[in-house]
Design a protein around this motif. Structure first.
Motif, PDB file in Angstrom:
ATOM      1  N   THR A 170     -28.334   0.504  -8.172  1.00 18.77           N
ATOM      2  CA  THR A 170     -29.634   0.765  -8.990  1.00 18.77           C
ATOM      3  C   THR A 170     -30.035   1.623  -9.777  1.00 18.77           C
ATOM      4  O   THR A 170     -29.147   2.516  -9.865  1.00 18.77           O
ATOM      5  CB  THR A 170     -31.033   0.616  -7.808  1.00 18.77           C
ATOM      6  OG1 THR A 170     -30.635   2.013  -7.349  1.00 18.77           O
ATOM      7  CG2 THR A 170     -31.000  -0.268  -7.049  1.00 18.77           C
TER       8      THR A 170
ATOM      9  N   ASN B 215     -28.605  -2.906 -11.301  1.00 19.67           N
ATOM     10  CA  ASN B 215     -29.528  -3.316 -11.488  1.00 19.67           C
ATOM     11  C   ASN B 215     -31.071  -2.252 -12.602  1.00 19.67           C
ATOM     12  O   ASN B 215     -29.812  -1.273 -13.229  1.00 19.67           O
ATOM     13  CB  ASN B 215     -30.634  -2.399 -10.205  1.00 19.67           C
ATOM     14  CG  ASN B 215     -32.428  -1.864 -10.416  1.00 19.67           C
ATOM     15  OD1 ASN B 215     -32.305  -1.709 -10.520  1.00 19.67           O
ATOM     16  ND2 ASN B 215     -33.190  -3.173 -10.680  1.00 19.67           N
TER      17      ASN B 215
ATOM     18  N   VAL C 218     -37.477  -1.023  -8.968  1.00 21.44           N
ATOM     19  CA  VAL C 218     -37.014  -0.499  -7.067  1.00 21.44           C
ATOM     20  C   VAL C 218     -38.265  -0.371  -6.116  1.00 21.44           C
ATOM     21  O   VAL C 218     -37.971  -0.632  -5.040  1.00 21.44           O
ATOM     22  CB  VAL C 218     -35.939   0.534  -6.974  1.00 21.44           C
ATOM     23  CG1 VAL C 218     -35.048  -0.178  -7.508  1.00 21.44           C
ATOM     24  CG2 VAL C 218     -36.203   1.700  -7.816  1.00 21.44           C
TER      25      VAL C 218
ATOM     26  N   VAL D  82     -38.531  -6.070  -5.772  1.00 20.75           N
ATOM     27  CA  VAL D  82     -37.637  -6.620  -5.521  1.00 20.75           C
ATOM     28  C   VAL D  82     -37.660  -6.997  -4.445  1.00 20.75           C
ATOM     29  O   VAL D  82     -36.324  -8.042  -4.824  1.00 20.75           O
ATOM     30  CB  VAL D  82     -37.095  -4.918  -4.151  1.00 20.75           C
ATOM     31  CG1 VAL D  82     -36.080  -5.258  -3.712  1.00 20.75           C
ATOM     32  CG2 VAL D  82     -37.415  -3.619  -5.080  1.00 20.75           C
TER      33      VAL D  82
ATOM     34  N   LEU E 120     -34.225 -10.289  -5.422  1.00 23.66           N
ATOM     35  CA  LEU E 120     -32.942 -10.192  -4.364  1.00 23.66           C
ATOM     36  C   LEU E 120     -32.666 -11.761  -3.612  1.00 23.66           C
ATOM     37  O   LEU E 120     -32.042 -12.141  -3.907  1.00 23.66           O
ATOM     38  CB  LEU E 120     -33.454  -9.018  -3.696  1.00 23.66           C
ATOM     39  CG  LEU E 120     -32.904  -7.572  -4.692  1.00 23.66           C
ATOM     40  CD1 LEU E 120     -33.450  -6.486  -3.279  1.00 23.66           C
ATOM     41  CD2 LEU E 120     -31.234  -7.533  -5.136  1.00 23.66           C
TER      42      LEU E 120
ATOM     43  N   ASN F 215     -27.766   3.330  -3.786  1.00 18.45           N
ATOM     44  CA  ASN F 215     -29.476   3.653  -4.905  1.00 18.45           C
ATOM     45  C   ASN F 215     -29.482   5.382  -5.251  1.00 18.45           C
ATOM     46  O   ASN F 215     -29.402   6.050  -4.493  1.00 18.45           O
ATOM     47  CB  ASN F 215     -30.102   3.587  -3.224  1.00 18.45           C
ATOM     48  CG  ASN F 215     -30.219   2.831  -2.313  1.00 18.45           C
ATOM     49  OD1 ASN F 215     -30.351   1.837  -2.952  1.00 18.45           O
ATOM     50  ND2 ASN F 215     -30.297   2.813  -0.848  1.00 18.45           N
TER      51      ASN F 215
ATOM     52  N   VAL G 220     -34.795  -1.728  -1.277  1.00 22.14           N
ATOM     53  CA  VAL G 220     -33.282  -2.342  -1.357  1.00 22.14           C
ATOM     54  C   VAL G 220     -32.256  -2.549  -0.007  1.00 22.14           C
ATOM     55  O   VAL G 220     -32.194  -3.266  -0.728  1.00 22.14           O
ATOM     56  CB  VAL G 220     -33.044  -1.357  -2.929  1.00 22.14           C
ATOM     57  CG1 VAL G 220     -31.157  -2.064  -2.949  1.00 22.14           C
ATOM     58  CG2 VAL G 220     -33.310  -1.633  -3.624  1.00 22.14           C
TER      59      VAL G 220
END
Length: 243
Positions: free
Chosen positions: A7, A32, A61, A67, A71, A88, A120
């Motif tokens: 991310t 991301n 995020v 999110v 995803l 992360n 996430v």
């Protein structure tokens, strides 16, 4: 297809991590980003140059619905894909003295670092548990370990992720999933570009700022099979500023 999701992967430490994983691992890399598509594309190009496959995946995020939608859409399009690694890394700073801090600056920083970790990681954790393998790396900060004046919000957010790292590590360890945090000190990136480097290196025993690539090397090790007995740890990478 085994994947690693980073991310905030478009710039700075996140970009360095994507590129290092491209060199050191066999993962398909999910980069991301939230808004800077040019920087994200540059990172993608570098990753591909290093011989890995990768794709961009855009979401904020801090926004649970965003999110989940992004995803879920990706997972449905790639039903065979398994995310084995989550880094992360997304985070923001809104520095200022607590006495003058706005509710918005408090909430935005907490939402990105702490709720971003939840949004996430929680999406993938059941699949990881079923798969009996995973590597979760949470990028925290010297601020989250020692606290930094002018960063009460950022210190609170990162400190919470430190505690979450230790707790989650205990929950999932039996399933061969490790959860660790990496706490950088002063690293030369866009985020530290406004800091007075000449003044601040006086605080650093090794007498320089770190490089994003040095942080990426540590993350790459924690992602690897070699680190399978390390979990629940917060590893400082800060030139000796705090130990």
């Amino acid at each position: 297809m085994k994947c690693a999701l980073v991310t905030g992967g478009s710039r700075g430490i996140g970009s360095a991590i994507c590129q290092k994983l491209a060199e050191d691992s066999q993962y398909h890399i999910l980069i991301n980003y939230q808004s800077n598509s040019d920087a994200a594309q540059k990172t993608l190009d570098e990753v591909v140059k290093k011989g890995a496959t990768a794709e961009l995946i855009k979401f904020n995020v801090a926004d649970a619905e965003d999110v989940k939608t992004a995803l879920t859409t990706w997972q449905e399009a790639n039903p065979e894909a398994i995310v084995e690694v989550i880094v992360n890394n997304a985070g923001i700073t809104k520095d200022g003295l607590f006495m003058w801090m706005s509710h918005e600056d408090w909430t935005n920083v907490i939402n990105t670092s702490l709720n971003g970790f939840f949004n996430v990681t929680n999406f993938f954790i059941q699949r990881m548990l079923r798969n009996k393998y995973g590597r979760i790396i949470n990028m925290v900060s010297v601020s989250g370990v020692k606290g930094t004046a002018g960063q009460t919000n950022y210190s609170a957010a990162k400190g919470a992720v430190v505690a979450a790292t230790k707790a989650l590590a205990q929950e999932v360890a039996k399933r061969n999933i490790t959860v660790n945090a990496v706490a950088p000190g002063f690293i030369r990136t866009d985020m530290t570009g406004d800091l007075d480097e000449k003044e601040l290196i006086k605080l650093v025993p090794v007498n320089r700022f770190g490089e994003a690539e040095e942080v990426a090397d540590l993350v790459s090790f924690l992602v690897s099979k070699k680190a399978s007995y390390i979990t629940g740890e917060i590893i400082n990478i800060n030139g000796g500023i705090y130990s």
